[in-house]
Design an enzyme around this catalytic site. Structure first.
Site, short mmCIF file in Angstrom:
data_model
loop_
_atom_site.label_atom_id
_atom_site.label_comp_id
_atom_site.label_asym_id
_atom_site.label_seq_id
_atom_site.Cartn_x
_atom_site.Cartn_y
_atom_site.Cartn_z
N TYR A 341 0.80 -1.22 0.00
CA TYR A 341 0.00 0.00 0.00
C TYR A 341 0.84 1.27 0.00
CZ TYR A 341 -3.76 -3.24 1.13
OH TYR A 341 -4.66 -4.27 1.10
N GLU A 360 10.70 -8.45 -10.35
CA GLU A 360 11.58 -9.13 -9.41
C GLU A 360 12.57 -10.00 -10.19
OE1 GLU A 360 11.62 -8.63 -6.22
OE2 GLU A 360 9.67 -7.74 -5.72
#
Length: 390
Positions: A341, A360
Site C-alpha cells: 500500500y 523481481e
C-alpha cells in the site's frame, strides 16, 4: 570524440564519414545550429575515441588509413595541423577508433562510486544521452537520472530502491551500455534495429535510488561518525549489512509512498530498521521525495521498478497486455497484485492511473550472488527491449 569544423563541412557529411546516424550527432551537439556551422568550433562525434599513433620512418597517411581501416578524411579531420605530405618521424597523430566493446564491465559489488564512474565514461563517448541530478540522498550523494531517446512514449525504469538489491543497478547499466553500442554501431539487439526505438521512445533511468544504502551493504559502516553511530544503533554491533534494504536512516524507501499509508504503517515496524520501517510519514526521506517529484514533471506513460527476487512481474489496475509480453520475452511470471500500500509502483498506478510494474529479477535469497548476473541479464534484456517497442 571531438573534432574541429572545417570549411564546407556539414553534419550530414560527418554522419556519412563516420557511419553514425545523423540524429545521434545532432543530439550529441544540442546547442549547435546545423545550418550555421562555424569553422574552428568543436563538435562531438558519438561512439568514437581518439587513439595516439606514433609516426615511424616512411609512414604515410594512406598507409596509416589502411592499417586502421579508417577513411583518409577522418585522419585529415582529426589531425588538421599536420603536414600530410611530410609526416615527421616520432611525432604523434590521432586515430579515430570506433568503440565496439562494453565500458560497463565490472558489475560485481556495484557501488555508487562505480556507477558514477561508468556514467561519466559513457557520457563522454555517447553524449547523445543526458544526465541530470534530481535530488540528493541523506548523505548528500547525487541521485542521477539518465535520459535517452525522444518521442511521445515516455517510460521510466529505476533500480536499487532496496540497498541489498544493488545488482539491479548493474543490470540497468549494462543494458544502457548495450543500447548505446547498438545505436552508434548500427547493430541489432535480439534481431531488432535500435534506431527506430530511439526515435519513438523517451527512456528515463534512475539506476540507483538508494546509494547510501547500497554503499552500506557493500562497503560497511560509513566513515562519517554520525551515520556510523546511527546504523550501529539500528543493528547493534553486528556489522553484517547483507540483509539491509533501507536507506541510511533505516527507512524502507519502497514504503514511503502514500497510497493507503495508515494500513501499511499499522502492519510495519515502528522504528528505524534494516528493512520494512516506512518512516515517520510519507516522503520523509529525500530519496523518495526526489522520485515523486520526477514523476510529477516527466508525464510518464508507464514506470518500472527493478527488485530482487522471484522472477515475477507484478502489475496493478491496467497494463496486463504489456505484462504478458514482458513475461513472454523473459520467462517470468505475470501476476496482478496491489498488496504494497505504500510502494512506488502502487502509488504511481493509483495517482496517475497508468501502468506500473514491479519486476523481481533472479531467484534465490537477496542479495543475489553475482554468479547469477549473466542469467539475470539475459532474461531482463527482453523486458528492456519490450519497454522500448511496446
Amino acid at each position: 570524440m571531438e573534432i574541429k569544423i572545417r570549411q564546407s563541412d556539414t553534419l550530414w557529411y560527418y554522419s556519412q564519414l563516420f557511419d553514425v546516424p545523423l540524429v545521434l550527432i545532432e543530439q550529441s551537439n544540442p546547442r549547435l545550429e546545423p545550418q550555421n556551422l562555424s569553422v574552428g568550433n568543436s563538435i562531438k562525434i558519438p561512439g568514437f575515441i581518439l587513439k595516439p599513433h606514433t609516426i615511424e620512418t616512411n609512414d604515410t597517411l594512406w598507409q596509416i588509413s589502411s592499417q586502421y581501416n579508417v577513411p583518409m578524411d577522418t585522419l585529415l579531420l582529426t589531425n588538421q595541423t599536420i603536414d600530410s605530405s611530410n609526416l615527421e618521424n616520432g611525432s604523434t597523430i590521432s586515430i579515430p577508433i570506433r568503440v565496439r566493446e562494453f565500458l560497463v564491465q565490472d558489475v560485481a559489488d556495484y557501488t555508487y562510486e562505480k556507477m558514477i564512474a561508468d556514467i561519466a565514461r559513457l557520457s563522454e563517448i555517447y553524449p547523445f544521452f543526458s544526465k541530470q541530478t534530481i535530488g540528493n540522498s541523506v548523505m548528500g550523494k547525487n541521485l542521477t537520472e539518465l535520459r535517452i531517446g525522444f518521442g511521445t512514449k515516455r517510460v521510466h525504469v529505476n533500480g536499487a530502491f532496496h540497498a541489498n538489491e544493488w545488482i539491479t543497478t548493474s543490470v540497468i547499466m549494462k543494458f544502457l551500455n548495450e543500447y548505446l553500442l547498438a545505436l552508434t554501431n548500427g547493430t541489432a539487439i535480439n534481431g531488432m534495429n535500435m534506431l527506430p526505438l530511439f526515435m519513438e521512445t523517451f527512456l528515463s533511468i534512475v539506476p540507483m535510488v538508494n546509494p547510501d544504502g547500497v554503499d552500506l551493504v557493500l562497503n560497511g559502516v560509513p566513515d562519517d561518525s554520525l551515520f556510523a553511530e546511527q546504523v550501529l544503533e539500528i543493528v547493534g554491533q553486528d556489522k553484517d549489512f547483507s540483509e539491509w534494504k533501507a536507506n541510511i536512516n533505516g527507512v524502507d524507501l519502497n514504503k514511503q509512498f502514500p497510497v493507503l499509508w495508515e494500513i501499511e504503517s499499522a502492519r510495519s515496524l515502528e522504528k528505524p530498521a534494516p528493512r520494512d520501517y516506512p518512516g515517520p510519514c510519507p516522503w520523509s526521506e529525500p530519496e523518495s521525495k526526489a522520485i515523486a517529484e520526477l514523476m510529477k514533471v516527466r508525464d510518464f506513460s508507464r514506470v518500472h521498478a527493478l527488485h530482487t527476487q522471484g522472477q515475477v512481474i507484478y502489475w496493478g489496475l491496467e497494463g496486463q497486455e504489456i505484462a504478458n509480453e514482458y513475461a513472454r520475452v523473459s520467462g517470468y511470471e505475470s501476476i496482478q497484485d496491489m498488496d504494497n500500500y505504500t510502494g512506488f509502483t502502487d502509488w504511481f498506478i493509483q495517482k496517475y492511473q497508468r501502468p506500473g510494474y514491479t519486476i523481481e529479477l533472479g531467484s534465490g535469497v537477496t542479495p543475489l550472488p553475482i554468479s547469477q548476473f549473466d542469467k539475470i541479464y539475459e532474461k531482463s534484456l527482453g523486458i528492456f527491449l519490450a519497454n522500448l517497442y511496446l
